[in-house]
Every structure is written in C-alpha cells, then in structure tokens.
Design a protein around this motif. Structure first.
Motif, PDB file in Angstrom:
ATOM      1  N   UNK A  39      79.627 -61.049 -41.132  1.00  0.00           N
ATOM      2  CA  UNK A  39      78.739 -60.090 -41.786  1.00  0.00           C
ATOM      3  C   UNK A  39      77.668 -60.819 -42.586  1.00  0.00           C
ATOM      4  N   UNK A  40      78.055 -61.877 -43.294  1.00  0.00           N
ATOM      5  CA  UNK A  40      77.091 -62.682 -44.045  1.00  0.00           C
ATOM      6  C   UNK A  40      76.015 -63.238 -43.115  1.00  0.00           C
ATOM      7  N   UNK A  41      76.439 -63.809 -41.993  1.00  0.00           N
ATOM      8  CA  UNK A  41      75.478 -64.390 -41.044  1.00  0.00           C
ATOM      9  C   UNK A  41      74.579 -63.300 -40.466  1.00  0.00           C
ATOM     10  N   UNK A  42      75.162 -62.183 -40.130  1.00  0.00           N
ATOM     11  CA  UNK A  42      74.380 -61.078 -39.567  1.00  0.00           C
ATOM     12  C   UNK A  42      73.306 -60.615 -40.560  1.00  0.00           C
ATOM     13  N   UNK A  43      73.674 -60.452 -41.822  1.00  0.00           N
ATOM     14  CA  UNK A  43      72.708 -60.046 -42.843  1.00  0.00           C
ATOM     15  C   UNK A  43      71.657 -61.131 -43.051  1.00  0.00           C
TER      16      UNK A  43
ATOM     17  N   UNK B 227      81.879 -66.068 -32.216  1.00  0.00           N
ATOM     18  CA  UNK B 227      82.330 -66.580 -33.513  1.00  0.00           C
ATOM     19  C   UNK B 227      83.683 -65.986 -33.881  1.00  0.00           C
ATOM     20  N   UNK B 228      83.795 -64.681 -33.760  1.00  0.00           N
ATOM     21  CA  UNK B 228      85.040 -64.002 -34.109  1.00  0.00           C
ATOM     22  C   UNK B 228      86.215 -64.462 -33.270  1.00  0.00           C
ATOM     23  N   UNK B 229      86.037 -64.505 -31.972  1.00  0.00           N
ATOM     24  CA  UNK B 229      87.133 -64.921 -31.084  1.00  0.00           C
ATOM     25  C   UNK B 229      87.539 -66.363 -31.344  1.00  0.00           C
ATOM     26  N   UNK B 230      86.568 -67.231 -31.527  1.00  0.00           N
ATOM     27  CA  UNK B 230      86.892 -68.630 -31.778  1.00  0.00           C
ATOM     28  C   UNK B 230      87.674 -68.781 -33.077  1.00  0.00           C
ATOM     29  N   UNK B 231      87.171 -68.157 -34.145  1.00  0.00           N
ATOM     30  CA  UNK B 231      87.810 -68.312 -35.458  1.00  0.00           C
ATOM     31  C   UNK B 231      89.194 -67.669 -35.496  1.00  0.00           C
ATOM     32  N   UNK B 232      89.345 -66.495 -34.904  1.00  0.00           N
ATOM     33  CA  UNK B 232      90.667 -65.854 -34.868  1.00  0.00           C
ATOM     34  C   UNK B 232      91.622 -66.687 -34.009  1.00  0.00           C
TER      35      UNK B 232
ATOM     36  N   UNK C  68      84.039 -69.420 -44.657  1.00  0.00           N
ATOM     37  CA  UNK C  68      83.195 -70.609 -44.480  1.00  0.00           C
ATOM     38  C   UNK C  68      83.205 -71.079 -43.029  1.00  0.00           C
ATOM     39  N   UNK C  69      84.365 -71.030 -42.379  1.00  0.00           N
ATOM     40  CA  UNK C  69      84.435 -71.456 -40.979  1.00  0.00           C
ATOM     41  C   UNK C  69      83.593 -70.549 -40.090  1.00  0.00           C
ATOM     42  N   UNK C  70      83.657 -69.244 -40.318  1.00  0.00           N
ATOM     43  CA  UNK C  70      82.851 -68.313 -39.506  1.00  0.00           C
ATOM     44  C   UNK C  70      81.363 -68.598 -39.664  1.00  0.00           C
ATOM     45  N   UNK C  71      80.938 -68.875 -40.880  1.00  0.00           N
ATOM     46  CA  UNK C  71      79.526 -69.215 -41.106  1.00  0.00           C
ATOM     47  C   UNK C  71      79.195 -70.537 -40.410  1.00  0.00           C
ATOM     48  N   UNK C  72      80.078 -71.513 -40.557  1.00  0.00           N
ATOM     49  CA  UNK C  72      79.830 -72.842 -39.975  1.00  0.00           C
ATOM     50  C   UNK C  72      79.859 -72.826 -38.450  1.00  0.00           C
ATOM     51  N   UNK C  73      80.566 -71.881 -37.855  1.00  0.00           N
ATOM     52  CA  UNK C  73      80.572 -71.749 -36.395  1.00  0.00           C
ATOM     53  C   UNK C  73      79.359 -70.949 -35.928  1.00  0.00           C
ATOM     54  N   UNK C  74      78.981 -69.920 -36.676  1.00  0.00           N
ATOM     55  CA  UNK C  74      77.883 -69.036 -36.266  1.00  0.00           C
ATOM     56  C   UNK C  74      76.539 -69.745 -36.165  1.00  0.00           C
ATOM     57  N   UNK C  75      76.219 -70.550 -37.148  1.00  0.00           N
ATOM     58  CA  UNK C  75      74.888 -71.144 -37.145  1.00  0.00           C
ATOM     59  C   UNK C  75      74.649 -72.115 -35.985  1.00  0.00           C
ATOM     60  N   UNK C  76      75.580 -72.987 -35.640  1.00  0.00           N
ATOM     61  CA  UNK C  76      75.332 -73.831 -34.472  1.00  0.00           C
ATOM     62  C   UNK C  76      75.230 -73.018 -33.173  1.00  0.00           C
ATOM     63  N   UNK C  77      76.037 -71.981 -33.060  1.00  0.00           N
ATOM     64  CA  UNK C  77      75.934 -71.131 -31.873  1.00  0.00           C
ATOM     65  C   UNK C  77      74.558 -70.476 -31.804  1.00  0.00           C
ATOM     66  N   UNK C  78      74.045 -70.083 -32.947  1.00  0.00           N
ATOM     67  CA  UNK C  78      72.704 -69.512 -33.017  1.00  0.00           C
ATOM     68  C   UNK C  78      71.652 -70.549 -32.626  1.00  0.00           C
ATOM     69  N   UNK C  79      71.834 -71.774 -33.104  1.00  0.00           N
ATOM     70  CA  UNK C  79      70.914 -72.860 -32.765  1.00  0.00           C
ATOM     71  C   UNK C  79      70.871 -73.077 -31.250  1.00  0.00           C
ATOM     72  N   UNK C  80      72.025 -72.876 -30.606  1.00  0.00           N
ATOM     73  CA  UNK C  80      72.096 -73.049 -29.156  1.00  0.00           C
ATOM     74  C   UNK C  80      71.697 -71.791 -28.385  1.00  0.00           C
ATOM     75  N   UNK C  81      71.245 -70.749 -29.081  1.00  0.00           N
ATOM     76  CA  UNK C  81      70.658 -69.603 -28.399  1.00  0.00           C
ATOM     77  C   UNK C  81      71.472 -68.326 -28.368  1.00  0.00           C
ATOM     78  N   UNK C  82      72.671 -68.321 -28.907  1.00  0.00           N
ATOM     79  CA  UNK C  82      73.428 -67.067 -28.948  1.00  0.00           C
ATOM     80  C   UNK C  82      72.869 -66.186 -30.064  1.00  0.00           C
ATOM     81  N   UNK C  83      72.742 -64.902 -29.775  1.00  0.00           N
ATOM     82  CA  UNK C  83      72.236 -63.970 -30.770  1.00  0.00           C
ATOM     83  C   UNK C  83      72.996 -62.658 -30.680  1.00  0.00           C
TER      84      UNK C  83
END
Length: 165
Positions: A144-148, A104-109, A81-96
């Motif tokens: 992986x969920x966010x990527x799909x 996302x991975x580095x932050x969550x780990x 859930x944290x990875x999903x919750x971090x990924x979407x705002x980063x995407x909103x700010x333009x990371x792809x």
C-alpha cells in the motif's frame, strides 16, 4: 550506466531477507532474550518521559507486558520493509500496477511461509501460520505504501508536465 546499476536495486531486499533469516534462526531462548531487552528498553524510555519516579519493578512489569507486542511489531515492520524493498526493484525492471503488487505479495508471503517452516527446525522455535498472517499485514502495508508513493509520483509528474490538458 543506468542499466549497470539496475541489479544493485535488489541489494536492500537481499539484505533484509538475510536479516530476517538470521533473526528466525535464533534459538527460542536467544529470540526471547532479544525481544525482552527491546521491551525493557522501551519501558525504560517511556518511564523516563512519563514519570521520573517509576520503580525498577514497575518498569520490568511493563517491559514484560509489552514483549508480545514488540515481537509481533517486529514481524510487521520487517515484512513491511521487505515488501517495499522488493517492490521498487521490480518497478525499476518494468513491472507496474496490479502485476507489481501481485508479484511483490506472492514473493513476500512465500518467503514468510518458508521462514516459518524453517523455524520448525530451530531449537525452541516453531512455525506458526498466525505469524505468516501477521507478516502478511506488514506486506500489505508495504505494498500500500508503494502504491501510494507511485501514485503521488505519477500525479506530481502529471502536474509538472500538464498531462491533464
């Protein structure tokens, strides 16, 4: 209006980080009690659906047997859930693409490592690299969920806009 709302996209991630931090701040006894209650509840639910004549002792036995799985499942699910919750705002700010997944991975780990280190100061708890690896499984699944999800979204937009002409 859209730019005004962008910072609020991080609220789910902050809420999850707060919840994870709170759970890991519980003493060993409190944490064990919580996972024991959840395990017992799940065993009771399984007994209700599987066999109406299951004894209380049998339910408690199965609750004890599944407690470790419940504890590790909690690690996986909260970090997914944290990875999903971090990924979407980063995407909103333009990371792809790869940079989105890497950040996302580095932050969550990093958060998982910090959380496990913090547990070394909590009575009855210890920091465990194995738990960071289990958290990382959830992080990977969330990425992986966010990527799909983003791939499916892009495909849907392309099909609607006929971008494959």
């Amino acid at each position: 209006m859209k730019n005004f709302l962008k910072p609020f996209s991080f609220l789910p991630a902050l809420f999850l980080m707060y919840a994870i931090w709170g759970f890991s701040g519980q003493t060993g006894k409190e944490s064990s009690s919580l996972s024991g209650r959840v395990s017992l509840f799940l065993a009771e639910m399984a007994a209700e659906y599987a066999d109406k004549d299951t004894t209380r002792e049998r339910i408690e036995y199965y609750g004890d047997k599944m407690e470790l799985a419940v504890r590790k499942g909690a690690h996986i699910s909260e970090y997914l859930a944290l990875a999903v919750a971090i990924s979407f705002p980063l995407y909103v700010y333009g990371l792809e693409g790869r940079s989105l997944m890497a950040w996302t991975g580095w932050f969550c780990v990093g958060f998982a490592c910090l959380d496990e280190y913090r547990q070394t100061f909590v009575p009855g708890r210890d920091g465990n690299i194995r738990d960071v690896l289990i958290d990382s499984m959830g992080i990977f699944a969330g990425i992986l969920f966010v990527k799909v999800f983003l791939w499916m979204r892009r495909k849907k937009i392309c099909m609607r806009d006929s971008c494959n002409k």
